[in-house]
Design a protein around this motif. Structure first.
Motif, mmCIF file in Angstrom:
data_model
loop_
_atom_site.group_PDB
_atom_site.id
_atom_site.type_symbol
_atom_site.label_atom_id
_atom_site.label_comp_id
_atom_site.label_asym_id
_atom_site.label_seq_id
_atom_site.Cartn_x
_atom_site.Cartn_y
_atom_site.Cartn_z
ATOM 1 N N ALA A 196 0.561 -1.565 0.594
ATOM 2 C CA ALA A 196 0.294 -0.175 0.046
ATOM 3 C C ALA A 196 1.421 1.014 0.109
ATOM 4 O O ALA A 196 0.900 2.036 -0.786
ATOM 5 C CB ALA A 196 -0.821 0.256 1.309
ATOM 6 N N VAL A 197 2.106 1.568 1.158
ATOM 7 C CA VAL A 197 2.870 2.285 0.928
ATOM 8 C C VAL A 197 3.724 2.506 -0.454
ATOM 9 O O VAL A 197 3.651 3.771 -1.059
ATOM 10 C CB VAL A 197 3.955 1.910 2.505
ATOM 11 N N TYR A 198 3.724 1.797 -1.053
ATOM 12 C CA TYR A 198 4.645 1.706 -2.356
ATOM 13 C C TYR A 198 3.761 2.260 -3.634
ATOM 14 O O TYR A 198 4.130 2.729 -4.123
ATOM 15 C CB TYR A 198 5.071 0.188 -3.513
ATOM 16 N N MET A 199 2.224 1.682 -3.416
ATOM 17 C CA MET A 199 1.517 2.108 -4.480
ATOM 18 C C MET A 199 1.141 3.434 -4.470
ATOM 19 O O MET A 199 0.432 4.156 -4.747
ATOM 20 C CB MET A 199 0.277 1.374 -4.490
ATOM 21 N N ASP A 200 0.956 4.133 -3.043
ATOM 22 C CA ASP A 200 0.859 5.508 -2.960
ATOM 23 C C ASP A 200 1.972 5.997 -3.511
ATOM 24 O O ASP A 200 1.721 7.184 -4.339
ATOM 25 C CB ASP A 200 0.441 5.625 -1.449
ATOM 26 N N ILE A 201 3.633 5.817 -3.269
ATOM 27 C CA ILE A 201 4.650 7.021 -3.984
ATOM 28 C C ILE A 201 4.469 6.280 -5.472
ATOM 29 O O ILE A 201 4.400 7.423 -5.366
ATOM 30 C CB ILE A 201 5.429 6.296 -2.847
ATOM 31 N N GLU A 202 4.301 5.642 -5.643
ATOM 32 C CA GLU A 202 3.924 5.688 -6.975
ATOM 33 C C GLU A 202 3.426 6.219 -7.243
ATOM 34 O O GLU A 202 3.851 6.818 -8.834
ATOM 35 C CB GLU A 202 3.795 4.364 -7.171
ATOM 36 N N LYS B 198 9.751 7.457 -10.033
ATOM 37 C CA LYS B 198 11.409 7.622 -9.441
ATOM 38 C C LYS B 198 11.384 7.710 -7.589
ATOM 39 O O LYS B 198 12.437 6.693 -6.897
ATOM 40 C CB LYS B 198 11.498 8.738 -10.024
ATOM 41 N N GLN B 199 10.542 8.048 -7.186
ATOM 42 C CA GLN B 199 10.373 7.934 -5.945
ATOM 43 C C GLN B 199 10.382 6.237 -5.397
ATOM 44 O O GLN B 199 10.515 6.268 -4.703
ATOM 45 C CB GLN B 199 9.467 9.179 -5.011
ATOM 46 N N ALA B 200 9.148 5.990 -6.089
ATOM 47 C CA ALA B 200 8.809 4.773 -6.019
ATOM 48 C C ALA B 200 9.988 4.185 -6.186
ATOM 49 O O ALA B 200 10.136 2.914 -5.255
ATOM 50 C CB ALA B 200 7.945 3.716 -6.746
ATOM 51 N N SER B 201 11.221 3.778 -7.176
ATOM 52 C CA SER B 201 12.356 3.164 -7.311
ATOM 53 C C SER B 201 13.501 3.277 -6.064
ATOM 54 O O SER B 201 13.964 2.314 -5.708
ATOM 55 C CB SER B 201 12.332 3.930 -8.645
ATOM 56 N N LEU C 32 9.605 0.633 7.891
ATOM 57 C CA LEU C 32 8.151 1.660 6.578
ATOM 58 C C LEU C 32 7.507 2.749 7.185
ATOM 59 O O LEU C 32 7.695 3.526 6.320
ATOM 60 C CB LEU C 32 7.073 0.214 6.638
ATOM 61 N N HIS C 33 7.192 2.719 8.306
ATOM 62 C CA HIS C 33 6.869 4.007 9.152
ATOM 63 C C HIS C 33 7.690 4.816 8.997
ATOM 64 O O HIS C 33 7.954 6.119 8.276
ATOM 65 C CB HIS C 33 6.540 3.969 10.628
ATOM 66 N N ARG C 34 9.189 5.078 9.412
ATOM 67 C CA ARG C 34 10.055 6.408 8.868
ATOM 68 C C ARG C 34 10.103 6.134 7.671
ATOM 69 O O ARG C 34 10.492 7.655 7.726
ATOM 70 C CB ARG C 34 11.473 5.146 9.408
ATOM 71 N N LEU C 35 10.537 5.366 7.213
ATOM 72 C CA LEU C 35 10.517 5.720 5.239
ATOM 73 C C LEU C 35 9.350 6.371 4.829
ATOM 74 O O LEU C 35 9.285 6.911 4.005
ATOM 75 C CB LEU C 35 10.961 4.394 4.490
ATOM 76 N N GLY C 36 8.155 5.920 5.409
ATOM 77 C CA GLY C 36 6.880 6.508 4.816
ATOM 78 C C GLY C 36 6.661 7.906 5.335
ATOM 79 O O GLY C 36 6.365 8.474 3.868
ATOM 80 N N LYS C 37 7.018 8.264 6.005
ATOM 81 C CA LYS C 37 6.773 9.420 6.931
ATOM 82 C C LYS C 37 8.229 10.532 6.207
ATOM 83 O O LYS C 37 7.702 11.741 5.761
ATOM 84 C CB LYS C 37 7.099 9.197 8.370
ATOM 85 N N ALA C 38 9.317 9.571 6.082
ATOM 86 C CA ALA C 38 9.918 10.843 4.878
ATOM 87 C C ALA C 38 9.795 10.611 3.986
ATOM 88 O O ALA C 38 9.855 12.224 2.867
ATOM 89 C CB ALA C 38 11.525 9.286 5.246
ATOM 90 N N PHE C 39 9.197 10.096 2.906
ATOM 91 C CA PHE C 39 8.439 10.645 1.400
ATOM 92 C C PHE C 39 8.205 11.068 1.392
ATOM 93 O O PHE C 39 7.670 11.827 0.357
ATOM 94 C CB PHE C 39 8.879 8.983 0.591
#
Length: 219
Positions: A105-111, A117-120, A173-180
């Motif tokens: 879910a986090v990956y799809m939202d980022i993409e 590019k951010q998803a990668s 996962l939360h740390r990365l999600g917050k950063a992105f």
């Protein structure tokens, strides 16, 4: 193991012993395989990457089925083991399924929101974490593609992570999600993906989450 065409195999279905649903199975030369993941015709590279990850890095007996409209990956199983495997639904599996759903879910939202590019970049970050901590059956270079491509709700082979791995994974996962995304707001939104789980399994995960050190992060 095998790259096959539709005319090479027989596909049928059996009733899942724990769910009121049909499960597709593939038969080839007296061997039985169950569906792991489906890909569109345009996703040949992803399908082959998953197949290679399972066969080369995990040593699994798998079939890559090539059809005009799609590709699919199937894993070998003995039918007499199907019921015993399906009944092995411990808490570790439930927690791992929830982790994979949240990751997807986090990956799809980022993409969708931030671009490919951010998803990668996110994929690379997660891969580094999986490798650094040597996550069971998930630390190889292509593991992230496997985790992002499967449907963990289906009766397929997924890694079972102990609670300490689950805690580390959800913290990072939360740390990365917050950063992105720039805030923690994403966490509440992606939790909706857990509705794909059965009510009893979702309840197990939510109750575990509330009692863990992660309760203030994922809410």
């Amino acid at each position: 193991m095998f790259i096959l065409k539709r005319q090479d195999v027989e596909i049928s279905s059996i009733v899942h012993p724990k769910r009121d649903q049909q499960v597709p199975v593939l038969h080839y030369q007296g061997q039985t395989f169950r569906l792991i993941s489906l890909f569109k015709a345009s996703q040949e590279e992803e399908a082959r990457a998953l197949w290679r990850e399972l066969t080369d890095n995990r040593g699994k007996a798998c079939v890559l089925l090539e059809e005009e409209e799609r590709f699919s990956v199937w894993g070998k199983i003995r039918l007499d083991q199907f019921e015993s495997e399906a009944s092995n639904q411990g808490n570790n599996k439930i927690l791992t399924v929830a982790c994979i759903l949240l990751l997807q879910a986090v990956y799809m939202d980022i993409e969708e929101l931030l671009g490919a590019k951010q998803a990668s970049s996110f994929k690379k970050e997660i891969s580094t974490i999986l490798n650094q901590w040597q996550f069971p059956a998930a630390s190889s270079p292509n593991a992230i593609d496997y985790l992002l491509s499967i449907n963990p709700i289906e009766p397929i082979e997924i890694p079972f992570w102990q609670e300490d791995y689950v805690t580390v994974f959800l913290e990072d996962l939360h740390r990365l999600g917050k950063a992105f995304f720039g805030s923690s707001d994403f966490a509440h939104q992606v939790m909706d993906t857990l509705h794909d789980m059965s009510v009893p399994e979702r309840t197990v995960f939510i109750n575990w989450l509330k009692e863990s050190s992660l309760s203030k992060l994922w809410h």
